[in-house]
Design an enzyme around this catalytic site. Sequence first.
Site, PDB file in Angstrom:
ATOM      1  N   HIS E  46       0.813  -1.220   0.000  1.00  0.00           N
ATOM      2  CA  HIS E  46       0.000   0.000   0.000  1.00  0.00           C
ATOM      3  C   HIS E  46       0.847   1.271   0.000  1.00  0.00           C
ATOM      4  O   HIS E  46       0.302   2.366  -0.094  1.00  0.00           O
ATOM      5  CB  HIS E  46      -0.954   0.003   1.197  1.00  0.00           C
ATOM      6  CG  HIS E  46      -2.054  -0.998   1.090  1.00  0.00           C
ATOM      7  ND1 HIS E  46      -2.942  -1.013   0.043  1.00  0.00           N
ATOM      8  CD2 HIS E  46      -2.417  -2.036   1.879  1.00  0.00           C
ATOM      9  CE1 HIS E  46      -3.803  -2.007   0.205  1.00  0.00           C
ATOM     10  NE2 HIS E  46      -3.500  -2.642   1.305  1.00  0.00           N
ATOM     11  N   ARG E  71       7.023  -5.295   3.229  1.00  0.00           N
ATOM     12  CA  ARG E  71       5.764  -5.955   2.892  1.00  0.00           C
ATOM     13  C   ARG E  71       5.685  -6.002   1.376  1.00  0.00           C
ATOM     14  O   ARG E  71       5.766  -4.981   0.700  1.00  0.00           O
ATOM     15  CB  ARG E  71       4.567  -5.202   3.450  1.00  0.00           C
ATOM     16  CG  ARG E  71       3.261  -5.888   2.987  1.00  0.00           C
ATOM     17  CD  ARG E  71       2.081  -5.549   3.857  1.00  0.00           C
ATOM     18  NE  ARG E  71       1.663  -4.176   3.683  1.00  0.00           N
ATOM     19  CZ  ARG E  71       0.585  -3.650   4.295  1.00  0.00           C
ATOM     20  NH1 ARG E  71      -0.155  -4.387   5.102  1.00  0.00           N
ATOM     21  NH2 ARG E  71       0.268  -2.386   4.118  1.00  0.00           N
ATOM     22  N   GLU E 147      -5.867 -11.812   7.305  1.00  0.00           N
ATOM     23  CA  GLU E 147      -6.745 -10.643   7.181  1.00  0.00           C
ATOM     24  C   GLU E 147      -8.082 -10.946   6.513  1.00  0.00           C
ATOM     25  O   GLU E 147      -8.777 -10.012   6.103  1.00  0.00           O
ATOM     26  CB  GLU E 147      -6.021  -9.496   6.470  1.00  0.00           C
ATOM     27  CG  GLU E 147      -5.125  -9.934   5.321  1.00  0.00           C
ATOM     28  CD  GLU E 147      -4.317  -8.768   4.735  1.00  0.00           C
ATOM     29  OE1 GLU E 147      -4.548  -7.602   5.087  1.00  0.00           O
ATOM     30  OE2 GLU E 147      -3.469  -9.038   3.854  1.00  0.00           O
ATOM     31  N   ASP E 173      -8.134  -4.717   7.573  1.00  0.00           N
ATOM     32  CA  ASP E 173      -8.566  -5.724   6.605  1.00  0.00           C
ATOM     33  C   ASP E 173      -9.287  -6.872   7.296  1.00  0.00           C
ATOM     34  O   ASP E 173     -10.286  -7.383   6.782  1.00  0.00           O
ATOM     35  CB  ASP E 173      -7.365  -6.239   5.802  1.00  0.00           C
ATOM     36  CG  ASP E 173      -7.145  -5.425   4.543  1.00  0.00           C
ATOM     37  OD1 ASP E 173      -8.115  -5.258   3.772  1.00  0.00           O
ATOM     38  OD2 ASP E 173      -6.026  -4.968   4.314  1.00  0.00           O
TER      39      ASP E 173
END
Lengths: 252, 252, 252, 252, 252, 252
Positions: E46, E71, E147, E173
Amino acid sequence: MRTNRVREIWNAGGNVVNGWLASSSSYSAEIMASLDFDSVGVDLQHGMIDFDQALPILQAISVQPATPLARIPWNDPVWIMKVLDAGALGLICPMVNTAAEAEHLVQAMRYPPHGFRSFASVRGPLYMGPDYAKNANDTVIAFAMIETRTALDNIAEIVSVEGLDAIYIGPSDLALGIGHPPAPDPTEREVLEAIEHVRRTAVDAGVVPCIHTAGGDHAKRCFEQGFRLCTIANDVSLMRKAATAEIALARK
Amino acid sequence: MRTNRVREIWNAGGNVVNGWLASSSSYSAEIMASLDFDSVGVDLQHGMIDFDQALPILQAISVQPATPLARIPWNDPVWIMKVLDAGALGLICPMVNTAAEAEHLVQAMRYPPHGFRSFASVRGPLYMGPDYAKNANDTVIAFAMIETRTALDNIAEIVSVEGLDAIYIGPSDLALGIGHPPAPDPTEREVLEAIEHVRRTAVDAGVVPCIHTAGGDHAKRCFEQGFRLCTIANDVSLMRKAATAEIALARK
Amino acid sequence: MRTNRVREIWNAGGNVVNGWLASSSSYSAEIMASLDFDSVGVDLQHGMIDFDQALPILQAISVQPATPLARIPWNDPVWIMKVLDAGALGLICPMVNTAAEAEHLVQAMRYPPHGFRSFASVRGPLYMGPDYAKNANDTVIAFAMIETRTALDNIAEIVSVEGLDAIYIGPSDLALGIGHPPAPDPTEREVLEAIEHVRRTAVDAGVVPCIHTAGGDHAKRCFEQGFRLCTIANDVSLMRKAATAEIALARK
Amino acid sequence: MRTNRVREIWNAGGNVVNGWLASSSSYSAEIMASLDFDSVGVDLQHGMIDFDQALPILQAISVQPATPLARIPWNDPVWIMKVLDAGALGLICPMVNTAAEAEHLVQAMRYPPHGFRSFASVRGPLYMGPDYAKNANDTVIAFAMIETRTALDNIAEIVSVEGLDAIYIGPSDLALGIGHPPAPDPTEREVLEAIEHVRRTAVDAGVVPCIHTAGGDHAKRCFEQGFRLCTIANDVSLMRKAATAEIALARK
Amino acid sequence: MRTNRVREIWNAGGNVVNGWLASSSSYSAEIMASLDFDSVGVDLQHGMIDFDQALPILQAISVQPATPLARIPWNDPVWIMKVLDAGALGLICPMVNTAAEAEHLVQAMRYPPHGFRSFASVRGPLYMGPDYAKNANDTVIAFAMIETRTALDNIAEIVSVEGLDAIYIGPSDLALGIGHPPAPDPTEREVLEAIEHVRRTAVDAGVVPCIHTAGGDHAKRCFEQGFRLCTIANDVSLMRKAATAEIALARK
Amino acid sequence: MRTNRVREIWNAGGNVVNGWLASSSSYSAEIMASLDFDSVGVDLQHGMIDFDQALPILQAISVQPATPLARIPWNDPVWIMKVLDAGALGLICPMVNTAAEAEHLVQAMRYPPHGFRSFASVRGPLYMGPDYAKNANDTVIAFAMIETRTALDNIAEIVSVEGLDAIYIGPSDLALGIGHPPAPDPTEREVLEAIEHVRRTAVDAGVVPCIHTAGGDHAKRCFEQGFRLCTIANDVSLMRKAATAEIALARK
């Protein structure tokens, strides 16, 4: 050893159609260089391009036959030397207003004993061949932009500077500089006379007259007037022009 | 909260003229977005553009009124989610050949419970406003490209996928896919019939028919045929077209 | 607080083997810095490197023990201050031809009251520690390049400038500057004498003599002559040399 | 035509809260510009930002209502003209020490006949509208930084330069320049008096007094003192401050 | 040979405070890594960061003591292997919903015979030392993000996968995935129970429980609950938070 | 129309010496391509290179006579199609373990009806000429990497896949894959036998055997063994090797 095609065309009495890049994309640069331009200039002054983007753009032009030129943002040794190192075969320098400024430009572009360009083996030999260093002083072209009233006043001295190869007129700046609104294809009599005066003074001194034009038709008229290199609009204004026309067709 | 102008135009019964970017320059992107396009698509499939360049391009489009869209390189969650996070309001996905592939596209573009888009606050709220997350599922547009024989065979199932907003035809790929030479503005009867068949099947299912065109004139014909979004060439082909014309004028 | 290893080696009477970067890759920079160089210089003059690429390169060098240096493209406050802010611990400045130019370099590199370097907390404290600002004037090293006849004529005045730490000879430019062909490892007597004259004048004034060399063997000879820092070729010429040798083996 | 909000606020008697960017990310730039800042300045002097990164940053700011400003690294036409072309509506120029330097700054920022800014249609008309060129001289704001003893001595002459809109104090540099340790929020009496002297002299000459502050509380005090634009820390120092506080909470 | 500090802290029974980067600036990355974080994660999912920007960011983190993590945007070998090659010492993988997906992650991260990570000498040995290849399988940490509801259902199988070191909860999430609004610091009972269930199941299987938090206070509560690594907000949200507070002070 | 020199050399019975790029610099890429390599491969798998950097690198190679190849990071249509669009004339695909995977690679590289490569006019026609699209399927070379035990088991089926042009052995991965330590120039009997088995099986099927080598001497032995393309180390390992040798000379 590769040669500077712009010089060859001039030596053969021909005229040069020059493309112009204001966008930082090496992809559109290669496309422009693949068209029927004799040379393509990277506009580091008013283009949205920085030095690190000029390198891949100059490499992209080098894939194609067009000769790589560049407009530097100022008469500044940093830009002059870095852009020549990156493989430009001619530099168009803005705001050359005096003979001293023209001499500074020329000297920064030439290796000793003809100037003070710093020596190194960078993209010159890669692109032009192993003799680059020996021939560079005679290969790279020095263009001085004439675009102010002071430059007009000093034009005779400027074109007398040894080693200055060409002058390059920016009509908008010249018009603005002598009190008229900026116009890429000027119609004011005083501006037209100033342009012709610069052109003729350059020719008389053996310096090649060059000009920025608003498009192909303007360029044709300038060639007929005696200019030997005409720049035609730039990548993004061409894109804008064609896009506007196609949108109008779609919306009709 | 800003709205998705493409949806608004469609809701009002209008047609969308879409621009297309193949070059990585955020400067030419902003110029394109400032013209009379309703939307501008960033071509991450065949454009010479990578994700890191898509961010400033999407920001540059956001300065202007045109709606930012993007074509992703494949039906791949990495690209779908990163490009939505960067602020695209619609994704055109190549090579959607089956209903399962269309469902994958739609689900990757929607937050739960309508899909599996991963949640984060990135450029959506910055560009669209604080309600972005709540409205995103109804705002971003899912376009499935129909460009193979398999897709033709499955078109009825594809357009029945819930949440698929639009189909998008790439005429060259579709022509090639059914055995004809690639042609941006096809004239082969079989290709034209396939295009019309896809269009009509989409419309019957309430899915908006969209198409890539060769230019404004082609777009106009497609709008008359019933397409609701037409992409007009791209930035570099427009540049090339105009440059070629201007060079010809200069050399006349 | 980290220290400037080049100063420490000099203070301990040792010699510095310096690497040189002409390519903009932070990856190859980190590799070079991981080898047995005491310092690595980022060549912003003749390298194909711009400021924005210098930042990650200087960070990459900082991962490894070698001290980060840089050659700036000109004696220009923009470059001097931005590159020091980015964490270089020494600046090699080209074309220092007079004492006034050397003073300008030194002053632009020092915070008041010893100069006019503009104050800010940037990478200095990150890399060197919280005392960076207090110690910076005594930490960063000012190298003046001696490479023209004018510089030779003024060498005694140049090395007398307070705060100038070192001179740095570029043999090719110096050779060219006094009328000989450029040679990275010169053999012309006049060039060799000029080099030795500069070296000795520097040493007599308490200024450290440094030189750009053509390779390890040349560097060894220069160390024996009394030079205290020798730069060894650069990243891309090393790559080229090894590649040429390996290709020859493969084609044998 | 869009307007320069900073001028509007000043004309309405208000004060300007200015953000500051030292990082090269166009994403964090857009976030900063989305907050309640009236303007956001791109720090090309001490920020780790180069020209090519300034373009997308200025575009990102333009998505949001804050007015884009920039600090250039030096009083240098290359930077002045390129950054204005890229769409900055005001330039903060470091180290303006004399009236002549202030005049150079002003003239490089204005089109003829009020200066020698080179003419071109770049981002100005894209961002501001088609009248940009006509209004640019009255739109873009010239800020001279006052940060040395020489500047203090010359302050009356500097603020008398026609076309200079504002002065901008960098407290750390000013403190250092008059013999005190650098302090973002100075408490030394001599420094405070120098700051007030500069402010009052500017106000008396009709020049807007502006200052770099250490944070919101410092800014509030400066507004109360009569400053009309206060810059608040910068993106990375804000990040560092909040991160340090959150880490402490986590480790408690 | 350098070690993975996160493993060391865990082995010593300690907790890890992890920083998070969503901006592509290697400068702000180095600042974050210089603070009192034990590790810093590069958010390629993200964050507005692409692979080419991850390299200098990972190098910048390596200058400082914090351990570099990342990530990745998806459970995709391209990203897993390129990011490990670039020097990340742990990978947090989104949307691991089944034991098979966890196994894929683990195997892509390990050299044969424990997996199918492709072998090469890249940044691992540069940063960690010559033994990197031999120890990599035991050094790099595999984190599976939990998630979705599917992941909840499969949590026992997921944490039983050999070689999975840690699970990592994204509360927003996970909340969304089980039918609640996204909340970085959730208060809904069902969400809190799901989080605790995941944590306990992981601990029982010898897998380290980790979580993304909304800030230092939330992190502290999570550590007390038994989480062993807490990520604290991210660079740009910290910047935004501090900027908002400072603006409010300035405008008071 | 330009041709693929690697195919020509093979057709003429010759062997190909291939260079390899792990650094993202288009400058060092052009230098490598200017040497006596027949082709130069851009390593997008283990090189620190992303797609946006591959474009200028491929353009830089195109300035010189060497043929541009690339290793993609995975058997993934995104990478296959984008890198072909950018002008690579051959793709080396890692981890091809089955005939199905080889077929996927081949099909993604060929336009219909021989595959599913998406059609567009990008760099192919710019670099190769207007006939690119018509000839592309016969021009671009598909290389499958054989580097696991599974691939060894399936080698006969893999090399039978229609359209697969070449296999490419990565000795380190292959050694590791069959239980030996990674070795760029392996000496273990089992590894050597596996390599020879793969080579012979390929040759018998009319597929060209290629290999990654540790240097010129290793390449020479591989050519003698019957390999037809040998990659020689890479740019940064060549640089490292030469730097290490020169430092040793300097320190002697």
